[in-house]
Design a protein around this motif. Structure first.
Motif, PDB file in Angstrom:
ATOM      1  N   HIS A  26      33.363 -56.756 -42.425  1.00  0.00           N
ATOM      2  CA  HIS A  26      32.686 -58.051 -42.591  1.00  0.00           C
ATOM      3  C   HIS A  26      33.296 -58.797 -43.782  1.00  0.00           C
ATOM      4  O   HIS A  26      32.657 -58.948 -44.824  1.00  0.00           O
ATOM      5  N   PRO A  27      34.517 -59.262 -43.655  1.00  0.00           N
ATOM      6  CA  PRO A  27      35.227 -59.843 -44.803  1.00  0.00           C
ATOM      7  C   PRO A  27      34.563 -61.085 -45.405  1.00  0.00           C
ATOM      8  O   PRO A  27      34.836 -61.430 -46.549  1.00  0.00           O
ATOM      9  N   ALA A  28      33.703 -61.746 -44.689  1.00  0.00           N
ATOM     10  CA  ALA A  28      33.061 -62.956 -45.214  1.00  0.00           C
ATOM     11  C   ALA A  28      31.857 -62.652 -46.100  1.00  0.00           C
ATOM     12  O   ALA A  28      31.331 -63.554 -46.747  1.00  0.00           O
ATOM     13  N   VAL A  29      31.414 -61.396 -46.133  1.00  0.00           N
ATOM     14  CA  VAL A  29      30.236 -61.042 -46.925  1.00  0.00           C
ATOM     15  C   VAL A  29      30.653 -60.839 -48.386  1.00  0.00           C
ATOM     16  O   VAL A  29      31.456 -59.970 -48.695  1.00  0.00           O
ATOM     17  N   PRO A  30      30.101 -61.659 -49.295  1.00  0.00           N
ATOM     18  CA  PRO A  30      30.433 -61.489 -50.696  1.00  0.00           C
ATOM     19  C   PRO A  30      29.799 -60.222 -51.273  1.00  0.00           C
ATOM     20  O   PRO A  30      28.699 -59.831 -50.875  1.00  0.00           O
TER      21      PRO A  30
END
Length: 75
Positions: A26-30
């Motif tokens: 989930h690369p968009a999760v900070p």
């Protein structure tokens, strides 16, 4: 998921491995990692040194959510 805050050291694993796995799936999760160990290797992730104040944590949250929103705007 909107945001993950994880300690680096946990009883049954470690937050850095968790952060790396989430970064792949989930690369968009900070992600914000926290630790009392000043020389933790957290390259590529927001890091907050323990103990920290509420203001320090809120600044880190604003930083990562701001990056997420700037990235979304440029897509």
């Amino acid at each position: 998921m909107d945001l993950i805050v994880s300690d680096i050291q946990m009883p049954n694993g470690d937050g850095l491995s968790l952060a790396r796995a989430v970064g792949v799936s989930h690369p968009a999760v900070p992600i914000i990692l926290v630790s009392g160990n000043a020389h933790s290797e957290v390259s590529g992730f927001e890091f907050v040194q323990k103990p920290f104040s509420e203001n320090v944590l809120l600044k880190a949250v604003r930083n990562v959510l701001g990056r997420k929103s700037r990235t979304a705007c440029s897509d």
